[in-house]
Write a protein that holds these residues in place. Structure first.
Motif, mmCIF file in Angstrom:
data_model
loop_
_atom_site.group_PDB
_atom_site.id
_atom_site.type_symbol
_atom_site.label_atom_id
_atom_site.label_comp_id
_atom_site.label_asym_id
_atom_site.label_seq_id
_atom_site.Cartn_x
_atom_site.Cartn_y
_atom_site.Cartn_z
ATOM 1 N N MET A 1 12.934 -15.545 -10.200
ATOM 2 C CA MET A 1 11.909 -14.582 -9.558
ATOM 3 C C MET A 1 11.506 -15.168 -8.265
ATOM 4 O O MET A 1 11.815 -16.575 -7.977
ATOM 5 C CB MET A 1 10.533 -14.851 -10.439
ATOM 6 N N GLY A 2 10.933 -14.489 -7.360
ATOM 7 C CA GLY A 2 10.516 -15.037 -6.084
ATOM 8 C C GLY A 2 11.399 -14.279 -4.922
ATOM 9 O O GLY A 2 11.490 -13.351 -5.034
ATOM 10 N N ASN B 1 7.943 -1.531 -9.144
ATOM 11 C CA ASN B 1 8.937 -2.535 -9.449
ATOM 12 C C ASN B 1 10.162 -2.509 -8.657
ATOM 13 O O ASN B 1 11.446 -2.947 -9.235
ATOM 14 C CB ASN B 1 9.233 -2.403 -11.209
ATOM 15 N N CYS C 1 13.508 -9.861 -2.445
ATOM 16 C CA CYS C 1 12.205 -10.298 -2.966
ATOM 17 C C CYS C 1 12.212 -9.400 -4.419
ATOM 18 O O CYS C 1 12.387 -8.369 -4.372
ATOM 19 C CB CYS C 1 11.215 -9.742 -2.214
ATOM 20 N N THR C 2 11.959 -10.074 -5.594
ATOM 21 C CA THR C 2 12.099 -9.516 -6.813
ATOM 22 C C THR C 2 11.002 -8.920 -6.877
ATOM 23 O O THR C 2 9.895 -8.907 -6.144
ATOM 24 C CB THR C 2 12.144 -10.516 -8.020
ATOM 25 N N PRO C 3 10.540 -7.709 -7.784
ATOM 26 C CA PRO C 3 9.464 -7.139 -7.962
ATOM 27 C C PRO C 3 8.240 -7.735 -8.057
ATOM 28 O O PRO C 3 7.089 -7.686 -7.455
ATOM 29 C CB PRO C 3 9.772 -6.063 -9.096
ATOM 30 N N ASP C 4 8.355 -8.927 -8.608
ATOM 31 C CA ASP C 4 7.028 -9.630 -9.047
ATOM 32 C C ASP C 4 6.311 -10.168 -7.821
ATOM 33 O O ASP C 4 5.252 -10.640 -7.647
ATOM 34 C CB ASP C 4 7.207 -10.735 -10.270
ATOM 35 N N TYR C 5 7.445 -10.726 -6.878
ATOM 36 C CA TYR C 5 6.950 -11.404 -5.559
ATOM 37 C C TYR C 5 6.585 -10.443 -4.264
ATOM 38 O O TYR C 5 6.095 -10.604 -3.540
ATOM 39 C CB TYR C 5 8.333 -12.294 -5.326
ATOM 40 N N TYR D 1 5.823 -6.015 -4.425
ATOM 41 C CA TYR D 1 4.887 -4.930 -4.576
ATOM 42 C C TYR D 1 4.535 -5.023 -6.020
ATOM 43 O O TYR D 1 3.629 -4.056 -6.386
ATOM 44 C CB TYR D 1 5.017 -3.806 -3.823
ATOM 45 N N GLY D 2 5.323 -5.219 -7.156
ATOM 46 C CA GLY D 2 5.135 -5.322 -8.348
ATOM 47 C C GLY D 2 5.149 -3.877 -9.064
ATOM 48 O O GLY D 2 5.602 -3.064 -8.391
ATOM 49 N N ALA D 3 4.434 -3.574 -10.083
ATOM 50 C CA ALA D 3 4.264 -2.376 -10.738
ATOM 51 C C ALA D 3 3.396 -1.372 -9.902
ATOM 52 O O ALA D 3 3.806 0.030 -10.084
ATOM 53 C CB ALA D 3 3.078 -2.614 -12.015
ATOM 54 N N SER D 4 2.829 -1.600 -8.907
ATOM 55 C CA SER D 4 2.169 -0.835 -8.067
ATOM 56 C C SER D 4 2.946 -0.050 -6.945
ATOM 57 O O SER D 4 2.797 0.970 -6.656
ATOM 58 C CB SER D 4 0.803 -1.416 -7.194
#
Length: 78
Positions: free
Chosen positions: A1-2, A65, A46-50, A52-55
């Motif tokens: 992640m990251g 994601n 960049c992974t989703p958590d790092y 813009y994520g779920a939004s």
């Protein structure tokens, strides 16, 4: 992640440091922490958590994601 980076072309200059103004050529969207580890010729993932994520970021067409991949060329750091 990251974030992950892949060196596309080895850099020759110094790496930027925190607080410097950095000028880059970018296809996609770069990130402060990732750019601070770069020289010329790096691809940043960049992974989703790092990112813009779920939004996501609908205004820029970034779906929820999403993994963001950017080709960034560091031009200068002052």
């Amino acid at each position: 992640m990251g974030f992950e980076k892949e060196i596309l072309r080895a850099g020759t200059g110094p790496k930027p440091t925190k607080g410097q103004k950095v000028t880059v050529h970018c296809t996609g969207y770069g990130w402060d922490e990732g750019v601070m580890t770069m020289q010329v010729g790096v691809k940043l993932l960049c992974t989703p958590d790092y990112a813009y994520g779920a939004s996501g970021f609908p205004a820029w067409g970034i779906q929820p994601n999403s993994v963001l991949v950017s080709e960034i060329e560091v031009l200068s750091a002052q």
